[in-house]
Write an enzyme that holds these catalytic residues in place. Structure first.
Site, PDB file in Angstrom:
ATOM      1  N   GLU A 191       0.867  -1.476   0.198  1.00  0.00           N
ATOM      2  CA  GLU A 191      -0.038  -0.173   0.101  1.00  0.00           C
ATOM      3  C   GLU A 191       0.727   1.162   0.052  1.00  0.00           C
ATOM      4  OE1 GLU A 191      -2.621   3.130   0.196  1.00  0.00           O
ATOM      5  OE2 GLU A 191      -3.383   0.489  -0.119  1.00  0.00           O
ATOM      6  N   SER A 250     -19.663   7.034   0.034  1.00  0.00           N
ATOM      7  CA  SER A 250     -21.376   7.336  -0.316  1.00  0.00           C
ATOM      8  C   SER A 250     -21.558   6.505   1.134  1.00  0.00           C
ATOM      9  CB  SER A 250     -22.391   7.606  -0.813  1.00  0.00           C
ATOM     10  OG  SER A 250     -21.903   8.160  -1.791  1.00  0.00           O
ATOM     11  N   ILE A 307     -22.684   3.623   0.927  1.00  0.00           N
ATOM     12  CA  ILE A 307     -24.253   3.023   0.163  1.00  0.00           C
ATOM     13  C   ILE A 307     -24.076   1.505  -0.390  1.00  0.00           C
ATOM     14  CG2 ILE A 307     -26.361   3.146  -0.925  1.00  0.00           C
ATOM     15  CD1 ILE A 307     -25.717   5.200   0.858  1.00  0.00           C
ATOM     16  N   HIS A 367     -25.368  -0.542  -2.125  1.00  0.00           N
ATOM     17  CA  HIS A 367     -26.477  -0.211  -3.667  1.00  0.00           C
ATOM     18  C   HIS A 367     -28.199  -1.704  -3.560  1.00  0.00           C
ATOM     19  CE1 HIS A 367     -25.788   2.885  -4.893  1.00  0.00           C
ATOM     20  NE2 HIS A 367     -24.398   2.771  -4.746  1.00  0.00           N
ATOM     21  N   VAL A 403       4.503   0.876  -5.286  1.00  0.00           N
ATOM     22  CA  VAL A 403       5.012   0.628  -6.237  1.00  0.00           C
ATOM     23  C   VAL A 403       6.035   1.395  -7.415  1.00  0.00           C
ATOM     24  CG1 VAL A 403       4.444  -1.863  -8.100  1.00  0.00           C
ATOM     25  CG2 VAL A 403       3.472  -1.479  -5.906  1.00  0.00           C
ATOM     26  N   ARG A 420     -13.471   8.322  -7.832  1.00  0.00           N
ATOM     27  CA  ARG A 420     -13.789   7.167  -8.455  1.00  0.00           C
ATOM     28  C   ARG A 420     -12.756   6.604  -9.351  1.00  0.00           C
ATOM     29  NH1 ARG A 420     -19.683   9.056  -9.073  1.00  0.00           N
ATOM     30  NH2 ARG A 420     -18.914  11.312  -8.823  1.00  0.00           N
ATOM     31  N   ILE A 444     -13.243  -0.351 -10.329  1.00  0.00           N
ATOM     32  CA  ILE A 444     -14.001  -0.744  -9.483  1.00  0.00           C
ATOM     33  C   ILE A 444     -14.730   1.209  -8.869  1.00  0.00           C
ATOM     34  CG2 ILE A 444     -14.883  -2.053  -7.455  1.00  0.00           C
ATOM     35  CD1 ILE A 444     -13.658  -3.600  -9.272  1.00  0.00           C
ATOM     36  N   CYS A 485     -17.823  15.186  21.526  1.00  0.00           N
ATOM     37  CA  CYS A 485     -18.970  15.420  20.302  1.00  0.00           C
ATOM     38  C   CYS A 485     -18.990  14.054  19.916  1.00  0.00           C
ATOM     39  CB  CYS A 485     -18.048  15.907  18.677  1.00  0.00           C
ATOM     40  SG  CYS A 485     -17.504  17.778  18.757  1.00  0.00           S
TER      41      CYS A 485
END
Length: 513
Positions: A33, A47, A49, A51, A174, A322, A356, A422
């Site tokens: 990484e 998001s 989400i 789906h 990399v 994305r 992806i 908070c």
């Protein structure tokens, strides 16, 4: 040189999920990484989400893996102890002439195998969600839609992979991949092998899995003549205070466009309200800046769906990228916009997990199994007998019962010391996050694992104390602690070490160091 059976490039949600799934076999696995932590790229800025699966074109990998991933998410959340909620989703239609498009989504979803889909009248919509715009003429309801904490999912997958023997190498970008499959071994037999260079460190493995997000094309092009191009698609978001979290219970979409599912309004699993994203294709793979124009579009468009959105309740804004494939295979456009998950034809042993984008997060449980099946079919390995299926998440004082809190405090008084007011995150939780597998080393790492700094004041109160705890627990000077890795230092040194103070006393100047 470090030798492995499998090298996975990228520790986002796909890379971490694939690592966990591949760890079911007796293989030596490394994850490389570039960033200082897992969940630093696309996976941290989406998001959240899950789906339902009615948007993807029938017959595509997106459609197949979306519906499978949605079905598997609940069981995965139970196994790995991360927040997930099946809250349902609505796709709003505002004009009668667009009702046909809603019908098309309904039919597409049924072909994809999405269960429980139905079109609601305005009255039914408002009974379900009173805050929805009074301009709605119909809506597609998907009861299987859900929401998840993207950080919680990614970190849980990575931690469980590490617990099952996967080695993670952070801060390892990399820079070069060489296919050495044509070289001959000492016995003159041909061997399949890739050399992967990160800075001055060299890794070798016969199998490489490319899950590098917006950089997947760069790595693909190092080994294949079938060129790929990924254009980052930037999406800007506004995150609102928990005071706005009850405006809607379901995830609310508008009819999708050529750039995706459009700007949505959704509650988060932690009680906030999220609005976004925009969709803008840009050339820079690192540009996650927000813009005044983009954020205004987010709020203006969100207000068309949900009444009562108040920009004064925004506590932060952010942007994510994305990975949108614009060209693949000798310049031919990837017309369907589908995922590319395959063994590269002219680079045996090199597997792409590329493009992806949405609904990628929803597909993750299925993507990991799909990739593992591809690899295992071509290059089998024996099963591991001691695979650890379950993982226990961090204690959460804010959501614990009084009895659970008292038990935590009895075990460790640090669970009574609230650091983030908070979100009511305690010192005990922060210390635990630092000392877990792949533990937090940065302020953002603590934030993603514990939510310290994610509340209304956005770490204005707690960051100095979190920094102090990080330095203490890691045994380093506070100046070595960063926000999110290199080039994000919080402190530059101790002022008393090099400050020159000049003041006047009795009419005379005096200088002290």
């Amino acid at each position: 040189m470090k030798q492995y059976d499998v090298i996975i490039i990228g520790a986002g949600v796909c890379g971490a999920a694939i690592a966990r799934e591949m760890a079911r076999k007796q293989r030596r696995i490394a994850v490389l990484e570039a960033a200082s932590d897992v969940c630093e790229g696309t996976s941290k800025a989406n998001s959240g989400i899950v789906h339902a699966g009615h948007d993807a074109l029938p017959g595509t990998l997106k459609a197949k893996l979306n519906v499978l991933g949605n079905k598997k998410m609940e069981a995965l959340a139970e196994e790995l102890d991360f927040p997930f909620k099946r809250n349902g989703s609505l796709v709003l239609c505002f004009h009668e002439e667009d009702r046909v498009r809603l019908e098309e989504l309904l039919e597409r979803g049924r072909k994809n195998g999405v269960e429980g889909l139905k079109i609601l009248s305005p009255k039914q919509v408002w009974e379900m969600e009173p805050g929805i715009s009074k301009n709605v003429v119909a809506a597609l309801y998907a009861p299987t839609g859900g929401i998840v904490c993207p950080f919680g999912l990614n970190i849980a997958l990575a931690e469980n992979a590490a617990e099952n023997g996967v080695d993670f190498y952070l801060n390892h970008r990399v820079t070069k991949i060489e296919n050495r499959s044509d070289e001959e071994d000492k016995d003159n037999s041909c061997r399949r092998m890739y050399s992967v260079l990160t800075g001055e460190e060299l890794f070798q493995a016969p199998i490489v899995i490319n899950a590098a997000g917006v950089y997947a094309d760069v790595l693909h092009n190092m080994v294949s003549k079938r060129k790929m191009e990924i254009t980052p698609r930037r999406g800007e978001y506004c995150l609102m205070d928990k005071a706005s979290g009850n405006l809607v219970k379901a995830t609310v979409f508008q009819l999708p466009s050529q750039y995706g599912k459009g700007i949505l309004v959704t509650p988060s699993v932690h009680g906030n309200l999220l609005v976004g994203p925009t969709a803008e294709d840009i050339p820079d793979k690192e540009n996650t800046e927000t813009t005044a124009v983009g954020l205004k579009k987010v709020m203006d468009t969100g207000a068309l769906s949900v009444e009562g959105l108040d920009s004064r309740q925004i506590i932060t804004s952010f942007a994510g990228l994305r990975a949108h494939i614009t060209q693949y295979d000798s310049g031919v456009a990837n017309a369907s916009g589908d995922f590319v998950i395959e063994e590269v034809s002219d680079a045996p042993g090199f597997f792409d997990v590329a493009g992806i984008e949405s609904p990628g997060l929803s597909c993750v449980p299925a993507i990991s199994e799909y990739v593992a099946e591809l690899v295992n079919a071509a290059y089998p390995a024996p099963d591991k007998t001691d695979f650890k299926e379950k993982r226990k998440g961090l204690p959460n004082v804010a959501s614990a019962s009084n009895e659970e809190r008292q038990a935590l405090i009895a075990e460790n008084p640090a669970f009574a010391n609230v650091i983030c007011r908070c979100e009511m995150v305690t010192e005990g939780e922060i210390v635990a996050a630092i000392h877990r597998p792949l533990g937090a080393t940065t302020l953002d790492g603590v934030k993603r694992r514990t939510r310290a700094g994610m509340g209304r004041c956005q770490s204005g109160f707690c960051s100095p104390k979190v920094l102090e705890i990080l330095a203490r627990e890691r045994g380093v000077d506070q100046s070595e602690i960063t926000k999110s890795g290199a080039a994000s230092a919080i402190l530059t040194g101790h002022t008393k070490d090099d400050a020159h103070v000049t003041f006047s006393k009795n009419g005379k100047e005096d200088t002290h160091e």
